[in-house]
Design an enzyme around this catalytic site. Structure first.
Site, PDB file in Angstrom:
ATOM      1  N   HIS A 157       0.816  -1.204   0.000  1.00 58.31           N
ATOM      2  CA  HIS A 157       0.000   0.000   0.000  1.00 58.31           C
ATOM      3  C   HIS A 157       0.858   1.267   0.000  1.00 58.31           C
ATOM      4  O   HIS A 157       0.321   2.369  -0.165  1.00 58.31           O
ATOM      5  CB  HIS A 157      -0.944  -0.010   1.209  1.00 58.31           C
ATOM      6  CG  HIS A 157      -2.105  -0.927   1.022  1.00 58.31           C
ATOM      7  ND1 HIS A 157      -3.401  -0.579   1.324  1.00 58.31           N
ATOM      8  CD2 HIS A 157      -2.165  -2.202   0.546  1.00 58.31           C
ATOM      9  CE1 HIS A 157      -4.214  -1.594   1.050  1.00 58.31           C
ATOM     10  NE2 HIS A 157      -3.475  -2.587   0.589  1.00 58.31           N
ATOM     11  N   ASP A 158       2.139   1.129   0.176  1.00 57.43           N
ATOM     12  CA  ASP A 158       3.058   2.261   0.034  1.00 57.43           C
ATOM     13  C   ASP A 158       3.461   2.445  -1.428  1.00 57.43           C
ATOM     14  O   ASP A 158       3.887   3.531  -1.821  1.00 57.43           O
ATOM     15  CB  ASP A 158       4.312   2.015   0.882  1.00 57.43           C
ATOM     16  CG  ASP A 158       5.144   3.276   1.084  1.00 57.43           C
ATOM     17  OD1 ASP A 158       4.554   4.341   1.323  1.00 57.43           O
ATOM     18  OD2 ASP A 158       6.375   3.199   0.998  1.00 57.43           O
ATOM     19  N   THR A 210       2.090   6.213  -5.102  1.00 57.21           N
ATOM     20  CA  THR A 210       3.455   6.534  -5.530  1.00 57.21           C
ATOM     21  C   THR A 210       4.335   5.318  -5.272  1.00 57.21           C
ATOM     22  O   THR A 210       4.301   4.764  -4.167  1.00 57.21           O
ATOM     23  CB  THR A 210       4.000   7.753  -4.765  1.00 57.21           C
ATOM     24  OG1 THR A 210       4.059   7.454  -3.370  1.00 57.21           O
ATOM     25  CG2 THR A 210       3.111   8.962  -4.975  1.00 57.21           C
TER      26      THR A 210
END
Length: 556
Positions: A157-158, A210
């Site tokens: 999720h990062d 990102t």
């Protein structure tokens, strides 16, 4: 006179056309790597030789498995003007301000699949039911706990999330497996597919997150997300009185990423919010002239570096626990249904941060093997990007299979060929488990080319000490390194001038997740954490001491 020579006989026939296009140097590198592979040797070699093998394989992957998708439309910029991580991931790459920013195309590790098999061949629900359906829980023993399980989601999720289309797809369970399926049918949105404007890879997918190691999982992926989590006082992030995440009026956590959240994932977000705020306090004491914005920017840089370092030299070592890889990278569990979404957030608040950490640390995670897919994930309430429940339940096991095919990820054999690995020609090449061989035969017949990637990764016989397959490890090795090498905040700007002297010292002195937990809960770690790594079962013995230098050790 041109230098040329014929391919050695030991080169696998299905790899010869790839090798023929290589430079002379890369061919020689490939021959060494391939010869070691054919005899299944590298993990049996002494550490120094095994490390040399990994270095050569990594060179090949960097040459042939890093494909840019779409045109490079960014521009050069003054890195001195942007000495911090931006909200949307722009200005991270050293020379192109758009590379890796939110809403750009995913890069690829290989071209899209050339398979002629259809999206439903064989049916994803059939694959999920016959090969993934949990029969009896199998765990990872002492190697991996539930904190490590949550860490995987924390990292994904990062980095990435495929942008969705508005068109729905429905999967209906075939009659022969329908009685065993928790959902007879389920709906989900297609992955958005867009033209890239490039002649080589004509279509691609956009990333809603990102892909940098920039901590966007706690800071958000754009300006709106960043504003949501900040207090705008002393550089700090929002946190509740009990040290956990704050929640909005709908009970959704206030954090950088809230899609498909559960209590363990929220716990890690809260832990690194505490880390960020502790860094802010340290910076304010050391540099009283810093205002709120400067404190926030430096604390984000430092926290992101700590997260990346933990993943690289702590988590990575636990997932493939051998000295060679180490040299290369350097309470009873609560029912999971009660720990998902808004209900999970309520239960986490009741349990508390410390007790939850201890509980997760003492619970082994499930093993990555066939017939061990969590049952609750086959009848799951998914969330949208804002953390709200979606109306349709999904079978994640079947959806995973469909998504791989939909997004052009090659099936197992093609995937291995693209990684310059030896493909399988019969099921016995994959595993010596007769029950698995029979099940693969039932679903795929004799056609090894039809084997789905995830099934192959789970069925593949694992190297001793590995929690994942060797095939998955080769991608893991490449991308973890690439994510560091492409980011100027881990290369040219990884210094005390950018991070501040005390901030750089903070990063250099933090080695593991255990260091972070111990910083905030020293009494808890002293009492409950016996192991070396916070990702291992906390009750397990610490790693034995070695008196022989790491690089001189024999194979483990």
């Amino acid at each position: 006179m041109a230098f040329s020579f014929s391919l050695p006989a030991f080169v696998h026939p299905q790899l010869q056309h790839v090798v023929a296009k290589m430079s002379v140097f890369d061919r020689i590198v490939f021959y060494v790597v391939h010869l070691v592979d054919r005899f299944d040797l590298w993990h049996r070699l002494p550490v120094l030789l095994g490390l040399a093998y990994l270095g050569l394989r990594r060179h090949l992957h960097q040459q042939y498995n890093l494909l840019h998708v779409g045109k490079v439309n960014g521009k050069k910029y003054d890195t001195e003007e942007f000495t911090y991580r931006t909200a949307d991931g722009t200005c991270n790459h050293p020379v192109d301000h758009l590379v890796g920013s939110q809403g750009t195309f995913f890069g690829r590790n290989m071209p899209p699949s050339t398979s002629s098999y259809g999206l439903l061949e064989p049916h994803p629900v059939t694959v999920a039911t016959k090969l993934f359906e949990r029969r009896k829980y199998a765990d990872c023993g002492c190697q991996f706990n539930m904190i490590a399980c949550a860490w995987v989601q924390f990292m994904i999720h990062d980095w990435n999330d495929h942008m969705e289309d508005t068109k729905q797809v429905e999967l209906r369970a075939p009659q022969d497996v329908a009685t065993r399926c928790p959902l007879k049918s389920f709906k989900f949105l297609k992955t958005k597919k867009l033209p890239t404007g490039s002649p080589d890879l004509k279509f691609g997918h956009l990333n809603s997150r990102t892909p940098w190691w920039d901590g966007s999982v706690i800071y958000g992926n754009n300006e709106e997300g960043m504003v949501r989590v900040r207090t705008f006082k002393d550089g700090k992030l929002s946190v509740s009185g009990d040290g956990l995440l704050e929640h909005d009026d709908k009970g959704i956590p206030i954090s950088g990423d809230v899609r498909n959240h559960w209590a363990g994932y929220s716990l890690l977000q809260a832990l690194f919010v505490k880390e960020h705020n502790a860094i802010c306090a340290m910076l304010k004491e050391q540099y009283p002239e810093f205002d709120d914005e400067k404190l926030y920017r430096h604390a984000r840089l430092i926290t992101s570096a700590v997260i990346a370092k933990i993943h690289t030299i702590d988590f990575s070592i636990e997932i493939v626990k051998t000295d060679t890889v180490k040299a290369g990278t350097r309470v009873n569990w609560i029912p999971m249904r009660e720990m998902i979404g808004k209900e999970g957030e309520k239960n986490l608040s009741k349990i508390g941060m410390e007790q939850m950490l201890v509980s997760m640390g003492h619970q082994s995670s499930g093993a990555a093997t066939l017939w061990n897919y969590p049952s609750w994930m086959r009848n799951l309430v998914p969330h949208d990007i804002d953390g709200d429940d979606r109306p349709d339940l999904v079978d994640m096991a079947a959806l995973d299979i469909y998504r791989d095919r939909e997004r052009g990820i090659p099936r197992y054999n093609e995937f291995r060929r693209n990684l310059l690995m030896v493909p399988i020609s019969k099921w016995e090449d994959l595993t010596d488990d007769e029950e698995v061989i029979d099940a693969l035969q039932e679903v795929y017949g004799d056609d090894t080319e039809k084997l789905d990637l995830q099934v192959g990764l789970h069925a593949e016989k694992k190297i001793k000490g590995f929690a994942i397959s060797e095939t998955a490890f080769n991608i893991f090795l490449l991308i973890a390194s690439r994510r560091l090498e492409a980011d100027r905040f881990f290369t040219t700007d990884f210094n005390s001038r950018t991070y501040t002297e005390k901030g750089f010292e903070w990063v250099n002195k933090t080695e593991t997740l255990k260091d972070v937990i111990d910083r905030h809960f020293p009494e808890m770690t002293a009492k409950y954490m016996r192991c070396t790594s916070a990702f291992s079962l906390w009750s397990s013995d610490p790693d034995p001491k070695h008196y022989l230098p790491l690089y001189l050790r024999p194979a483990t």
